[in-house]
Design an enzyme around this catalytic site. Structure first.
Site, PDB file in Angstrom:
ATOM      1  N   GLU A 162       0.798  -1.238   0.000  1.00  0.00           N
ATOM      2  CA  GLU A 162       0.000   0.000   0.000  1.00  0.00           C
ATOM      3  C   GLU A 162       0.834   1.294   0.000  1.00  0.00           C
ATOM      4  O   GLU A 162       0.602   2.186   0.809  1.00  0.00           O
ATOM      5  CB  GLU A 162      -0.971  -0.025   1.181  1.00  0.00           C
ATOM      6  CG  GLU A 162      -1.889  -1.240   1.162  1.00  0.00           C
ATOM      7  CD  GLU A 162      -2.736  -1.409   2.418  1.00  0.00           C
ATOM      8  OE1 GLU A 162      -2.726  -0.518   3.278  1.00  0.00           O
ATOM      9  OE2 GLU A 162      -3.410  -2.447   2.529  1.00  0.00           O
ATOM     10  N   GLU A 270      -6.102 -10.717  -1.320  1.00  0.00           N
ATOM     11  CA  GLU A 270      -6.915 -10.579  -0.098  1.00  0.00           C
ATOM     12  C   GLU A 270      -8.387 -10.547  -0.482  1.00  0.00           C
ATOM     13  O   GLU A 270      -9.127  -9.640  -0.113  1.00  0.00           O
ATOM     14  CB  GLU A 270      -6.529  -9.299   0.663  1.00  0.00           C
ATOM     15  CG  GLU A 270      -5.063  -9.232   1.023  1.00  0.00           C
ATOM     16  CD  GLU A 270      -4.680  -7.966   1.803  1.00  0.00           C
ATOM     17  OE1 GLU A 270      -5.559  -7.253   2.317  1.00  0.00           O
ATOM     18  OE2 GLU A 270      -3.462  -7.698   1.893  1.00  0.00           O
TER      19      GLU A 270
HETATM   20  O1  9MR Z   1      -6.428  -9.178   8.279  1.00  0.00           O
HETATM   21  C1  9MR Z   1      -5.690  -8.235   9.027  1.00  0.00           C
HETATM   22  C2  9MR Z   1      -6.513  -7.871  10.208  1.00  0.00           C
HETATM   23  O2  9MR Z   1      -6.569  -8.956  11.087  1.00  0.00           O
HETATM   24  C3  9MR Z   1      -5.979  -6.627  10.874  1.00  0.00           C
HETATM   25  O3  9MR Z   1      -6.814  -6.264  11.938  1.00  0.00           O
HETATM   26  C4  9MR Z   1      -5.917  -5.514   9.844  1.00  0.00           C
HETATM   27  C5  9MR Z   1      -5.499  -4.187  10.451  1.00  0.00           C
HETATM   28  O4  9MR Z   1      -5.279  -3.236   9.452  1.00  0.00           O
HETATM   29  O5  9MR Z   1      -4.996  -5.910   8.874  1.00  0.00           O
HETATM   30  C6  9MR Z   1      -5.391  -7.012   8.218  1.00  0.00           C
HETATM   31  O6  9MR Z   1      -5.436  -7.083   6.877  1.00  0.00           O
HETATM   32  C7  9MR Z   1      -5.037  -5.980   6.098  1.00  0.00           C
HETATM   33  C8  9MR Z   1      -3.834  -6.394   5.275  1.00  0.00           C
HETATM   34  O7  9MR Z   1      -2.780  -6.696   6.126  1.00  0.00           O
HETATM   35  C9  9MR Z   1      -3.448  -5.319   4.281  1.00  0.00           C
HETATM   36  N1  9MR Z   1      -4.567  -4.930   3.481  1.00  0.00           N
HETATM   37  C10 9MR Z   1      -5.759  -4.526   4.212  1.00  0.00           C
HETATM   38  C11 9MR Z   1      -6.190  -5.596   5.191  1.00  0.00           C
HETATM   39  C12 9MR Z   1      -7.400  -5.187   5.995  1.00  0.00           C
HETATM   40  O8  9MR Z   1      -7.102  -4.122   6.833  1.00  0.00           O
END
Ligand code: 9MR
Length: 358
Positions: A162, A270
């Site tokens: 990102e 994702e």
């Molecule tokens: O799945 C992850 C979640 O458990 C966390 O709380 C979250 C916090 O930002 O991050 C998660 O996934 C993210 C991923 O690492 C990057 N892209 C966005 C996802 C959703 O926030």
């Protein structure tokens, strides 16, 4: 008296048997997913992103489904900087080690997520008071130590996550502000040095939604590929946090063709399909379920249009709707995944399966 005693003993015994049967049913150790493994139906890797903490206790449905249906595992949080770096001079690999060892015992390759991100950084980092060179050393050491520690055990890394805004500007993250714009290229070089065999990916959300963001990512790639020597990059992760209508299949197809033209692998990294973006639905209905099933079908189909050597795989971001990040992050009810709150397969699951069929 005798008869009364016998009746009491028999009733007690019967109750005990019922209790044991009930425990066995909920439970855990006997739980067997009903459908054939999803990943075995695909000609490309089908994985899942999961938070490992507290989720993989013996016999949990979550754990059983993760390993039954998915051929590859992305630790959702365990490899992020806040999880690995409790203090500036401490690396704590214990939780990540434990989870990766479990994946290895289950025969599942692990996708590394993520080496460089502006979120989920440790609090000490926000107070880190160093020169530009100190920041460089800090990030290069983080990449070298982390990717180096798991060398040969993590098949690919989301090296940078990102880095761009939706309007295409380079995000003014703490990494960029301390290291300068070229931190992106450096991160990929450091990752390749640390683990020459791991595939290196740039990962971001919203790329098919925002033409300016796509353009920025493509310009970064063109720049990497034309430098002498080229900056190593093997592919792009399109996060695919999408809805049932947006982005259009045409927009996704356009992104795939731009990336294929640069000979880059593409990972739907994702995937989840939000069905309640505006919070208008209070309950889950068969009609929503059908629409979502169709959407998963369409997504799998468009992914299959990629040349097979560029198909890095599809990773779904979670198992059951009740655990999805969308619910707690946006504080709204939603049903974005392949399994419901009780870990039963939804039409979304069967849409995915059909998308994989001939
Ligand atoms: O799945 C992850 C979640 O458990 C966390 O709380 C979250 C916090 O930002 O991050 C998660 O996934 C993210 C991923 O690492 C990057 N892209 C966005 C996802 C959703 O926030």
């Amino acid at each position: 008296m005798r008869l009364a005693e016998t009746i009491v003993v028999m009733t007690f015994g019967l109750l005990l048997l019922c209790l044991l049967a009930w425990l066995g049913g909920c439970g855990s150790s006997t739980y067997q997913p009903t459908e054939d493994p999803l990943f075995e139906k695909a000609s490309f890797p089908v994985g899942v992103g999961v938070d490992s903490r507290g989720r993989f206790s013996d016999g949990s449905r979550f754990g059983a489904l993760a390993f039954h249906h998915f051929g590859r595992i992305t630790p959702g949080n365990a490899l992020k900087m806040d999880a690995l770096r409790p203090a500036e001079d401490i690396y704590d690999f214990d939780e990540a080690e434990r989870f990766i060892a479990l994946c290895e015992r289950e025969g599942k390759p692990v996708w590394g997520h993520t080496l460089v991100w502006h979120l989920q950084t440790p609090t000490w980092l926000l107070n880190f008071d160093g020169t530009a060179e100190d920041w460089r050393v800090l990030l290069s050491d983080h990449i070298a130590s982390t990717a180096g520690h798991f060398q040969g055990r993590v098949m690919a890394w989301d090296v940078v996550n990102e880095a761009f805004e939706d309007d295409g500007r380079l995000r003014d993250s703490l990494w960029r502000s301390h290291l300068g714009d070229d931190y992106l290229a450096d991160a990929f070089r450091w990752a390749r040095q640390a683990d020459p065999d791991a595939a290196l990916f740039y990962n971001d959300y919203g790329i098919p939604f925002h033409p300016a963001k796509l353009q920025a990512v493509l310009s970064m790639i063109d720049d990497f590929q034309t430098r002498q020597p080229p900056v190593p990059i093997d592919g792009v992760g399109l996060q695919m946090h999408i809805t049932d209508t947006e982005p259009s299949i045409e927009a996704i197809r356009h992104v795939l063709s731009e990336l294929s033209a640069r000979d880059l692998q593409v990972h739907f990294s994702e995937l989840d399909v939000s069905m309640n973006l505006n919070g208008l639905h209070a309950t889950w209905t068969p009609e929503l379920a059908e629409r979502q099933g169709q959407r998963f079908f369409d997504i799998v189909r468009v992914y299959r249009e990629l040349p097979s050597h560029l198909q890095a795989g599809i990773t779904v971001w979670g198992i059951g709707d009740g655990d999805s990040w969308i619910r707690y992050f946006f504080n709204r009810l939603d049903w974005p995944l392949l399994f419901d709150e009780d870990y039963e397969p939804k039409p979304a699951f069967f849409g995915f399966v059909e998308g994989l069929a001939d």
